[in-house]
Design a protein around this motif. Structure first.
Motif, PDB file in Angstrom:
ATOM      1  N   SER A  38       0.803  -1.236   0.000  1.00  0.00           N
ATOM      2  CA  SER A  38       0.000   0.000   0.000  1.00  0.00           C
ATOM      3  C   SER A  38       0.831   1.279   0.000  1.00  0.00           C
ATOM      4  O   SER A  38       0.415   2.281   0.568  1.00  0.00           O
ATOM      5  CB  SER A  38      -0.945   0.031   1.201  1.00  0.00           C
ATOM      6  OG  SER A  38      -1.708  -1.137   1.276  1.00  0.00           O
ATOM      7  N   TYR A  40       2.195   4.710  -1.359  1.00  0.00           N
ATOM      8  CA  TYR A  40       1.852   5.741  -2.333  1.00  0.00           C
ATOM      9  C   TYR A  40       2.276   7.109  -1.839  1.00  0.00           C
ATOM     10  O   TYR A  40       2.438   7.331  -0.644  1.00  0.00           O
ATOM     11  CB  TYR A  40       0.353   5.745  -2.669  1.00  0.00           C
ATOM     12  CG  TYR A  40      -0.531   6.379  -1.611  1.00  0.00           C
ATOM     13  CD1 TYR A  40      -0.937   5.664  -0.486  1.00  0.00           C
ATOM     14  CD2 TYR A  40      -0.970   7.702  -1.734  1.00  0.00           C
ATOM     15  CE1 TYR A  40      -1.739   6.246   0.481  1.00  0.00           C
ATOM     16  CE2 TYR A  40      -1.782   8.287  -0.778  1.00  0.00           C
ATOM     17  CZ  TYR A  40      -2.167   7.557   0.327  1.00  0.00           C
ATOM     18  OH  TYR A  40      -2.967   8.131   1.284  1.00  0.00           O
ATOM     19  N   LYS A 104      -0.511   6.466   7.269  1.00  0.00           N
ATOM     20  CA  LYS A 104      -1.693   6.851   6.495  1.00  0.00           C
ATOM     21  C   LYS A 104      -2.004   8.319   6.725  1.00  0.00           C
ATOM     22  O   LYS A 104      -1.572   8.912   7.729  1.00  0.00           O
ATOM     23  CB  LYS A 104      -2.895   5.986   6.846  1.00  0.00           C
ATOM     24  CG  LYS A 104      -3.334   6.106   8.286  1.00  0.00           C
ATOM     25  CD  LYS A 104      -4.559   5.242   8.539  1.00  0.00           C
ATOM     26  CE  LYS A 104      -5.002   5.395   9.980  1.00  0.00           C
ATOM     27  NZ  LYS A 104      -6.129   4.548  10.314  1.00  0.00           N
ATOM     28  N   LYS A 144       0.528   9.220  -6.839  1.00  0.00           N
ATOM     29  CA  LYS A 144      -0.893   9.262  -7.189  1.00  0.00           C
ATOM     30  C   LYS A 144      -1.342  10.719  -7.285  1.00  0.00           C
ATOM     31  O   LYS A 144      -0.558  11.645  -7.076  1.00  0.00           O
ATOM     32  CB  LYS A 144      -1.698   8.527  -6.112  1.00  0.00           C
ATOM     33  CG  LYS A 144      -1.296   7.071  -5.920  1.00  0.00           C
ATOM     34  CD  LYS A 144      -1.737   6.220  -7.095  1.00  0.00           C
ATOM     35  CE  LYS A 144      -1.650   4.732  -6.756  1.00  0.00           C
ATOM     36  NZ  LYS A 144      -2.161   3.907  -7.865  1.00  0.00           N
ATOM     37  N   TYR A 148      -5.541  11.648  -3.799  1.00  0.00           N
ATOM     38  CA  TYR A 148      -5.734  10.189  -3.799  1.00  0.00           C
ATOM     39  C   TYR A 148      -6.185   9.695  -2.413  1.00  0.00           C
ATOM     40  O   TYR A 148      -5.634  10.073  -1.392  1.00  0.00           O
ATOM     41  CB  TYR A 148      -4.436   9.501  -4.201  1.00  0.00           C
ATOM     42  CG  TYR A 148      -4.533   7.996  -4.220  1.00  0.00           C
ATOM     43  CD1 TYR A 148      -5.203   7.340  -5.231  1.00  0.00           C
ATOM     44  CD2 TYR A 148      -3.917   7.242  -3.224  1.00  0.00           C
ATOM     45  CE1 TYR A 148      -5.288   5.956  -5.251  1.00  0.00           C
ATOM     46  CE2 TYR A 148      -3.995   5.858  -3.233  1.00  0.00           C
ATOM     47  CZ  TYR A 148      -4.687   5.214  -4.254  1.00  0.00           C
ATOM     48  OH  TYR A 148      -4.755   3.854  -4.260  1.00  0.00           O
ATOM     49  N   ASN A 149      -7.180   8.821  -2.429  1.00  0.00           N
ATOM     50  CA  ASN A 149      -7.668   8.202  -1.205  1.00  0.00           C
ATOM     51  C   ASN A 149      -7.558   6.686  -1.357  1.00  0.00           C
ATOM     52  O   ASN A 149      -8.253   6.103  -2.191  1.00  0.00           O
ATOM     53  CB  ASN A 149      -9.133   8.620  -0.986  1.00  0.00           C
ATOM     54  CG  ASN A 149      -9.720   8.003   0.282  1.00  0.00           C
ATOM     55  OD1 ASN A 149      -9.219   7.005   0.810  1.00  0.00           O
ATOM     56  ND2 ASN A 149     -10.772   8.614   0.784  1.00  0.00           N
ATOM     57  N   PRO A 150      -6.673   6.042  -0.587  1.00  0.00           N
ATOM     58  CA  PRO A 150      -6.457   4.598  -0.798  1.00  0.00           C
ATOM     59  C   PRO A 150      -7.706   3.763  -0.545  1.00  0.00           C
ATOM     60  O   PRO A 150      -7.826   2.660  -1.085  1.00  0.00           O
ATOM     61  CB  PRO A 150      -5.351   4.257   0.213  1.00  0.00           C
ATOM     62  CG  PRO A 150      -5.303   5.381   1.161  1.00  0.00           C
ATOM     63  CD  PRO A 150      -5.843   6.590   0.470  1.00  0.00           C
ATOM     64  N   SER A 151      -8.654   4.240   0.237  1.00  0.00           N
ATOM     65  CA  SER A 151      -9.835   3.420   0.515  1.00  0.00           C
ATOM     66  C   SER A 151     -10.814   3.437  -0.666  1.00  0.00           C
ATOM     67  O   SER A 151     -11.588   2.493  -0.839  1.00  0.00           O
ATOM     68  CB  SER A 151     -10.522   3.861   1.801  1.00  0.00           C
ATOM     69  OG  SER A 151     -10.914   5.195   1.722  1.00  0.00           O
ATOM     70  N   GLY A 153      -9.485   4.203  -3.859  1.00  0.00           N
ATOM     71  CA  GLY A 153      -8.637   3.864  -5.007  1.00  0.00           C
ATOM     72  C   GLY A 153      -8.510   4.973  -6.026  1.00  0.00           C
ATOM     73  O   GLY A 153      -7.957   4.764  -7.105  1.00  0.00           O
TER      74      GLY A 153
END
Ligand code: CU
Length: 154
Positions: A38, A40, A104, A144, A148-151, A153
């Motif tokens: 994960s 980024y 995060k 990204k 960008y929000n990893p949850s 995508g």
């Protein structure tokens, strides 16, 4: 009906076994087993500073600690945690045995300072992580979008 009951019992047994597999019996050598996921970097707004996030998972039976992060893209990378909404620099982060160290947005983060070039979305930054006990890990960190929000995508 009898066949159904047997099938249900077998399924329950399988679930119970899966639930027990995390007891660490397979890793009694007392070593950390580290991997990174994960990773980024949101494309930075600033030309001289950027943030980065990743997750370090330790499958081993020994704890370790992240002690430094370097990259050719930044003159200096510092590690920060966030306490009560205020970030502060730390010199190392614990990686618990059978646990995770999570970076995060809004929490732990990496700060890339003295950028030698401004990372652009679509590029990949190469990082080197050093640990107190384990050997170094090289991480490919994609850049990204700035939001960008990893949850979600994106
Ligand atoms: Cu910070």
């Amino acid at each position: 009906m009898r066949r159904l009951a047997l099938a249900a019992a077998a399924t329950t047994g399988a679930l119970a076994l899966t639930g027990c597999s995390g007891d660490g019996s397979g890793s009694g050598d007392g070593k950390a087993g580290l991997s990174v996921s994960s990773a980024y970097m949101p494309q930075p707004v600033s030309a001289d500073m950027a943030a980065g996030f990743l997750t370090i998972t330790n499958k081993g039976a020994a704890k370790d600690a992240l002690t430094s992060v370097t990259s050719d893209v930044a003159g200096r990378i510092t590690m920060h945690d966030t306490v009560g909404g205020a970030m502060q620099e730390v010199t190392s982060f614990a990686v618990p045995a059978h646990g995770q160290l999570v970076f995060k947005s809004g929490g732990n983060h990496l700060m890339f300072e003295k950028l030698r070039r401004k990372p652009q979305q679509g590029q990949t930054i190469t990082l080197k992580l050093k640990f107190a006990k384990s050997g170094p890990l090289t991480v490919e960190m994609p850049v990204k979008s700035a939001t960008y929000n990893p949850s979600t995508g994106h």
